[in-house]
Design a protein around this motif. Structure first.
Motif, mmCIF file in Angstrom:
data_model
loop_
_atom_site.group_PDB
_atom_site.id
_atom_site.type_symbol
_atom_site.label_atom_id
_atom_site.label_comp_id
_atom_site.label_asym_id
_atom_site.label_seq_id
_atom_site.Cartn_x
_atom_site.Cartn_y
_atom_site.Cartn_z
ATOM 1 N N ILE A 66 -1.729 -0.890 -3.764
ATOM 2 C CA ILE A 66 -3.208 -0.074 -3.674
ATOM 3 C C ILE A 66 -2.147 1.058 -3.621
ATOM 4 O O ILE A 66 -1.396 1.461 -2.799
ATOM 5 N N LYS A 126 -6.772 4.886 -6.296
ATOM 6 C CA LYS A 126 -7.916 5.749 -5.993
ATOM 7 C C LYS A 126 -7.494 6.993 -5.256
ATOM 8 O O LYS A 126 -6.559 6.993 -4.589
ATOM 9 N N ASN A 127 -8.343 8.117 -5.490
ATOM 10 C CA ASN A 127 -8.035 9.244 -4.578
ATOM 11 C C ASN A 127 -6.839 9.843 -4.863
ATOM 12 O O ASN A 127 -6.380 10.534 -3.923
ATOM 13 N N SER A 168 0.209 5.031 0.254
ATOM 14 C CA SER A 168 -0.967 6.025 0.664
ATOM 15 C C SER A 168 -0.608 7.266 1.220
ATOM 16 O O SER A 168 0.530 7.451 1.930
ATOM 17 N N ASP A 224 -3.392 4.957 -2.931
ATOM 18 C CA ASP A 224 -4.365 5.604 -2.515
ATOM 19 C C ASP A 224 -4.171 6.925 -1.851
ATOM 20 O O ASP A 224 -3.350 7.045 -0.929
ATOM 21 N N THR A 228 0.883 -1.223 0.161
ATOM 22 C CA THR A 228 0.085 -0.035 -0.127
ATOM 23 C C THR A 228 1.047 1.348 0.001
ATOM 24 O O THR A 228 2.018 1.470 0.994
ATOM 25 N N TYR A 260 -9.698 11.763 -0.551
ATOM 26 C CA TYR A 260 -8.218 11.756 -0.440
ATOM 27 C C TYR A 260 -7.930 12.373 1.070
ATOM 28 O O TYR A 260 -6.835 12.210 1.549
ATOM 29 N N ALA A 294 -14.099 3.073 -2.695
ATOM 30 C CA ALA A 294 -13.576 4.372 -2.667
ATOM 31 C C ALA A 294 -14.396 5.057 -1.622
ATOM 32 O O ALA A 294 -14.836 6.234 -1.624
#
Length: 670
Positions: free
Chosen positions: A189, A215-216, A165, A191, A163, A360, A356
């Protein structure tokens, strides 16, 4: 082999609590004798498991972690008491290499990597179940030959994920691969990252593959030569914001920007939903494509602005819905510059995607009737005035001097006579309630439940009055109180009632002695906004249900914009009672603003106040943070709140009728 916490400080002589003048050659990794290099801490952990705490400073070294379970947390102050990436950064210059390791790396400022480095972070996994997280780091002024973050899978995927993020990438350049380069096998991922002023020569800014999710993310003012901002094969691409990425004359490598490339490109089997693509200098001749996908992709509910950019869509037969909406970005160099404008049509029109579910900024979606396009869900920030500590009087209830029409009789509260002809004399008359003579002598009027008159002056008669609910005469009467507006009814079988928690709560409150009512057309309108007056009335009806205390139905003129029920302000008794009870404060100028939409924090405070429940007010920062967090712990909120940031965002959300009913029902039941 060491297990547990290990500490690193590149300048221990300046640290608080460190043994004075100790020889760093005999460091043991404790707070008192920290190592001076991260690699020394890794070597000390060896085959064990541990967390490496790295104090502020600059670390120029290369670190390799193989098969260990190690987390690294940077940006502590020198006493290891707290972390802050902005004020006490742990600056790292070198490469991190992790293989088949679990744990995380967070709170580091990666800087000044040069083209002699192939990458900054290399994450490699074989067929293992181990997962690794890279979060809350900053990558700035980096120019590497391959990728800033490179993910590889040698054989198989295992069940573990990688991940990436909540990192920020600013001025990060990659000459061979993507800035973030995913694997062809390991699930990745990506994110909630912010990427600006960054470039990739031969690949996209983000490149992902099968089983990956992007995503985001916000990608702005960046470029690539012949690829894309996001390049995918079989990945899920949800709710990303890509803006102003075709604006520059040449990119970091001196190559003209107007090469053939795409904002989002997939070569098959990808899902592409809810992305927001914005360009200000788009020209079809530039060969910049908003979307470039093929038949095997699923592409729908993406927003492209301006509308001319929709001509820059190369896709198979599965293009789905395309929106055009102006997001109203401020084009800031900060992530906050890419929040949606309040009147943007990008709000509430996207597809519902559980994958989602947070945006963010960590805000739970949806806020409003639907998901928004792009990385940031729209939220409203409302100024609620200065908060007065609860241990001090909030307001004194002041009754103005009577200014009555000529000839109208006033009650003399001391002469024993019914001066104004309302069958009530002196302190029995509500007109005398706020006089010094009657302060301790006011007799509360009671409703007679059988005489067809409004005896206590609360606008309800007989069995319509809450006070008669338990009266034997009214016990079997179906004419229960229906509220104080002409628009509501006690019929709880509304035509637009939903089966979700909002609808369940509305019906439940309606069945609790009609705390909630509907409209004459048989609807309840759960998605409509609620104003301060409406919410307060519902909260007080709930207090009646809980037998907390009565509303002073004769109160009026407590705020400059609240007059009296006789002048159309049906809400005056609720506002004035709330003010005297201390949980309605008003705004500057002694204004109540009853028609203003109510935010969740205000609504929560009104509900808790009306139900005589405790709540906390912060003396610093946002006044409602602790109150919202405590309500979340009690399962009283209609939104998920995991931390102070969530509480900040959720507290500022404007309530719909459905979400207000949801919250009130939870407060009553939980």
């Amino acid at each position: 082999t060491t297990t547990g916490n290990v500490y690193v400080d590149d300048n221990p002589s300046a640290a608080v609590g460190v043994v004075s003048g100790y020889d760093t050659n005999v460091a043991d990794g404790s707070k008192a004798k920290p190592y001076t290099k991260i690699s020394l801490a890794i070597n000390a952990i060896g085959d064990g498991n541990g967390t490496v705490h790295v104090a502020e400073g600059t670390y120029t070294e290369n670190v390799s972690i193989v098969t260990n379970n190690i987390s690294l947390i940077g940006s502590y102050n020198s006493s290891f008491g707290s972390t802050n990436l902005e004020t006490t950064p742990s600056v790292y210059k070198g490469t991190f290499s992790m293989r088949d390791s679990s744990g995380s790396i967070e709170g580091f400022s990666f800087k000044e990597a040069n083209s002699e480095q192939m990458y900054v972070l290399s994450l490699t996994k074989t067929n293992t179940a181990k997962s690794y997280v890279v979060k809350n780091n900053k990558f700035t002024d980096i120019d590497v030959s391959m990728s800033a973050i490179k993910v590889d899978a040698i054989s198989g995927t295992g069940t573990g994920t990688i991940t990436i993020s909540n990192n920020k990438f600013v001025n990060v350049n990659s000459s061979e691969q993507a800035v973030i380069n995913g694997s062809s096998a390991a699930p990745v991922i990506v994110d909630g990252n912010f990427i600006s002023n960054s470039y990739a020569k031969n690949e996209g800014i983000i490149k992902v593959n099968t089983n990956d999710i992007v995503k985001n993310n916000i990608i702005v003012n960046s470029d690539t030569t012949a690829k894309s901002m996001i390049e995918s094969l079989g990945a899920k691409i949800y709710n990303n914001t890509l803006a102003y990425n075709d604006n520059v004359e040449t990119n970091a490598f001196g190559i003209p920007s107007a090469s053939s490339k795409s904002a989002i490109k997939s070569t098959g089997n990808s899902e592409v939903y809810n992305n927001l693509i914005v360009e200000s200098k788009y020209n079809p001749a530039d060969n910049f494509h908003a979307l470039s996908t093929v038949d095997s992709d699923t592409v729908s509910y993406n927003a492209i602005y301006p509308s001319i950019m929709q001509s820059g869509v190369i896709t198979g037969d599965n293009a789905g819905v395309l929106y055009t909406c102006n997001p109203g970005f401020s084009k800031s160099s900060l992530d906050s510059g890419y929040k949606l404008k309040s009147d943007s049509e990008c709000i509430n029109n996207a597809k519902t995607l559980s994958a989602a579910g947070k945006d963010y900024f960590g805000t739970s979606r949806p806020i409003g009737s639907g998901y928004d396009f792009g990385a940031a869900e729209y939220t409203t920030n409302v100024f609620v005035g200065t908060i007065v500590p609860l241990d001090k009087p909030l307001f004194e209830l002041v009754t103005p001097e009577p200014t009555t029409p000529e000839g109208e009789l006033l009650e003399n509260c001391t002469n024993g006579i019914d001066d104004n002809g309302n069958n009530l004399a002196d302190c029995d008359d509500p007109a005398c309630a706020n006089t010094s003579y009657c302060d301790e002598e006011v007799v509360e009027l009671e409703e007679i439940c059988t005489n067809g008159q409004d005896d206590d002056g609360d606008t309800y008669v007989d069995c319509d009055d809450w006070d008669c609910n338990d009266h034997s005469f009214c016990a079997d009467d179906s004419n229960v109180p229906s509220g104080n507006t002409d628009t509501e009814t006690c019929d709880c079988n509304w035509s637009d009632l939903t089966s979700d928690f909002d609808g369940t709560a509305a019906k439940g409150l309606c069945e609790m002695d009609c705390i909630v009512g509907g409209y004459p057309d048989g609807t309840v309108r759960l998605n409509e906004k609620l104003n301060r007056a409406e919410l307060l009335a519902i909260a007080f009806r709930a207090s009646k249900y809980k037998n907390i205390y009565d509303v002073n139905m004769n109160a009026d003129y407590c705020f400059n914009d609240v007059t009296s029920p006789s002048e159309g302000h049906w809400f005056a008794p609720y506002m004035c009672t709330g003010k005297t009870k201390g949980f309605i404060q008003g705004y500057d100028g002694n204004l109540a603003k009853p028609s203003n939409n109510v935010i969740l924090a205000e609504g929560l405070k009104m509900m808790l106040g009306a139900l005589d429940e405790n709540y906390e007010i912060n003396s610093t920062g946002k006044w409602y943070i602790d109150m919202v967090l405590n309500a979340a712990d009690e399962n009283q909120l209609p939104y998920t709140v995991d931390n102070s940031s969530d509480a900040d965002n959720v507290g500022a959300v404007e309530l719909t009728r459905g979400k207000a009913f949801n919250m009130l029902y939870r407060i009553l039941k939980y």
